[in-house]
Scaffold this active site. Structure first.
Site, PDB file in Angstrom:
ATOM      1  CD1 TRP A 102      35.509  41.693  47.470  1.00 49.61           C
ATOM      2  CD2 TRP A 102      37.169  42.993  48.243  1.00 49.61           C
ATOM      3  NE1 TRP A 102      34.973  42.890  47.871  1.00 49.61           N
ATOM      4  CE2 TRP A 102      35.956  43.698  48.345  1.00 49.61           C
ATOM      5  CE3 TRP A 102      38.339  43.611  48.667  1.00 49.61           C
ATOM      6  CZ2 TRP A 102      35.879  44.996  48.866  1.00 49.61           C
ATOM      7  CZ3 TRP A 102      38.283  44.908  49.178  1.00 49.61           C
ATOM      8  CH2 TRP A 102      37.053  45.578  49.271  1.00 49.61           C
ATOM      9  CG  ASP A 173      38.615  37.871  51.964  1.00 55.47           C
ATOM     10  OD1 ASP A 173      37.760  37.905  52.880  1.00 55.47           O
ATOM     11  OD2 ASP A 173      38.823  38.837  51.198  1.00 55.47           O
ATOM     12  CE  LYS A 197      31.525  43.077  52.683  1.00 51.85           C
ATOM     13  NZ  LYS A 197      32.929  43.180  52.344  1.00 51.85           N
TER      14      LYS A 197
HETATM   15  C1  LIG Z   1      34.105  43.545  51.951  1.00 56.05           C
HETATM   16  C2  LIG Z   1      35.196  42.654  51.598  1.00 56.05           C
HETATM   17  C3  LIG Z   1      36.536  42.989  51.873  1.00 56.05           C
HETATM   18  C4  LIG Z   1      36.954  44.316  52.449  1.00 56.05           C
HETATM   19  O1  LIG Z   1      36.647  44.432  53.776  1.00 56.05           O
HETATM   20  P1  LIG Z   1      37.097  45.736  54.586  1.00 56.05           P
HETATM   21  O2  LIG Z   1      36.534  45.485  55.931  1.00 56.05           O
HETATM   22  O3  LIG Z   1      36.493  46.925  53.888  1.00 56.05           O
HETATM   23  O4  LIG Z   1      38.568  45.797  54.563  1.00 56.05           O
HETATM   24  C5  LIG Z   1      37.517  42.062  51.539  1.00 56.05           C
HETATM   25  N1  LIG Z   1      37.203  40.880  50.996  1.00 56.05           N
HETATM   26  C6  LIG Z   1      35.929  40.530  50.716  1.00 56.05           C
HETATM   27  C7  LIG Z   1      35.642  39.202  50.111  1.00 56.05           C
HETATM   28  C8  LIG Z   1      34.886  41.406  51.004  1.00 56.05           C
HETATM   29  O5  LIG Z   1      33.628  41.056  50.726  1.00 56.05           O
END
Ligand SMILES: *Cc1c(COP(=O)(O)O)cnc(C)c1O
Length: 361
Positions: A102, A173, A197
């Site tokens: 990511w 993030d 999540k």
């Molecule tokens: C799931 C995830 C994403 C992507 O999220 P989207 O909502 O699909 O854009 C980005 N960064 C991390 C760390 C993730 O776990």
């Protein structure tokens, strides 16, 4: 039906109490005689709900008043572009710390909008993935901000130390670790997380940004990703994902009722430790992340004999353990154990792993 435990990485498990409440009030929300998904985001009741939602989140995460709490559509990936577009110019530098899938994806997106420097911090020693501590990150003196991913969802690598660079803007993030442990918001310029999540269903993305970083509208930033536009429109420039927002409000209340983040952090640590102990206890299973950097949310593990992978997944499912397959990029297994996963789910997985090893060793 036997209880199924859902280990999906995202969209993922929602607390059972929250599902029960949403079911109870789905046809008739707040005695309006209509469902939450049928009402205007500008209605009195919805506005009241989102105001409480923000208050509760501020309380849970101890968010200081010099930060905005914003909600966007487009997922965390939309923020990969929104961040450089809103914060810096195309000829300016940013540091992108890469610890896995990511953070690498965020770096690749940023390349379209600015001059990011990629800083790899994962080293493989004797087949174990180790991570450089933040003091050793080789930053660019000229960078305007540092972007990193505290929890790499695919690999199961978590950086729990909070980076300390007082002279830099830190951006995180937090998609797969938000609300799982205490963090000090003051250390960050901006943190963001997609909801599916640890917050809610897919749909909304949380952005917490220090107020001084929200600048005037730059003409080229699409309005629906523009931080100033979002602030001026209470995150409702375009119609928000109302259901996802509503469910988030129920999850925040659930967290407060459970005793807050400090309490849930202890539980998360306990859950993760139990599972890692099981994995380390035998050579039938293994994990390849250096111990200090093992994620408490996404626990990856491998079967020594990979030919057993399919049988493992099939039998696990018949034992009520759903979605343990690792991401295809890294292979193996992954148990995502966010806040909603009760300790009973972990115990059930551990007993299954013991049973499976006895049967197939
Ligand atoms: C799931 C995830 C994403 C992507 O999220 P989207 O909502 O699909 O854009 C980005 N960064 C991390 C760390 C993730 O776990």
């Amino acid at each position: 039906m036997n209880k199924i435990y859902n280990f999906s990485a995202g969209p993922s498990m929602i607390p059972t109490d929250v599902l029960i409440q949403y079911k109870k009030e789905f046809y008739n929300w707040k005695n309006l005689g209509v469902s939450i998904i049928e009402i205007s985001h500008r209605s009195f009741e919805f506005t009241k709900m989102i105001n409480e939602c923000e208050e509760n989140l501020r309380f849970l995460m101890n968010i200081p008043s010099n930060y905005h709490v914003l909600f966007f559509s487009g997922g965390a990936r939309a923020q990969f572009s929104a961040i450089p577009m809103n914060l810096i110019k195309s000829n300016e530098y940013a540091d992108y710390i890469c610890s896995g899938y990511w953070s690498q994806a965020a770096f690749l997106e940023a390349k379209k909008y600015c001059l990011p420097k990629k800083i790899n911090i994962v080293k493989i020693n004797n087949n174990i993935k180790d991570v450089l501590p933040s003091l050793k990150w080789k930053l660019n003196k000229k960078s305007s901000y540092i972007h990193y991913c505290p929890n790499e969802t695919l690999e199961g690598i978590e950086i729990k130390e909070e980076p300390n660079f007082s002279n830099k803007i830190i951006i995180g993030d937090f998609s797969s670790t938000i609300l799982s442990r205490c963090i000090d918001i003051n250390k960050y310029g901006l943190i963001y997380a997609s909801a599916q999540k640890n917050i809610s269903t897919a749909g909304i993305t949380l952005v917490i940004i220090r107020k001084d970083l929200v600048k005037d509208q730059k003409s080229l930033v699409p309005s629906f990703l523009n931080y100033k536009v979002a602030v001026d429109n209470q995150s409702m420039f375009n119609t928000p994902a109302t259901f996802s927002w509503y469910l988030a409000s129920l999850v925040f209340k659930w967290l407060i009722k459970k005793g807050g983040i400090k309490k849930i952090e202890k539980e998360n640590e306990k859950k993760a430790k139990l599972l890692y102990e099981k994995i380390d206890d035998t050579d039938f299973y293994y994990n390849n992340i250096s111990k200090k950097y093992r994620s408490f949310m996404n626990i990856s593990f491998y079967l020594k004999d990979e030919k057993l992978n399919e049988v493992f997944l099939k039998e696990a499912f018949s034992h009520g353990l759903y979605a343990l397959k690792g991401h295809y990029i890294v292979g193996g297994m992954r148990a995502s154990i966010y806040n909603a996963m009760p300790i009973k789910g972990i115990q059930k997985l551990i007993s299954f792993m013991t049973y499976f090893e006895k049967k197939y060793r």
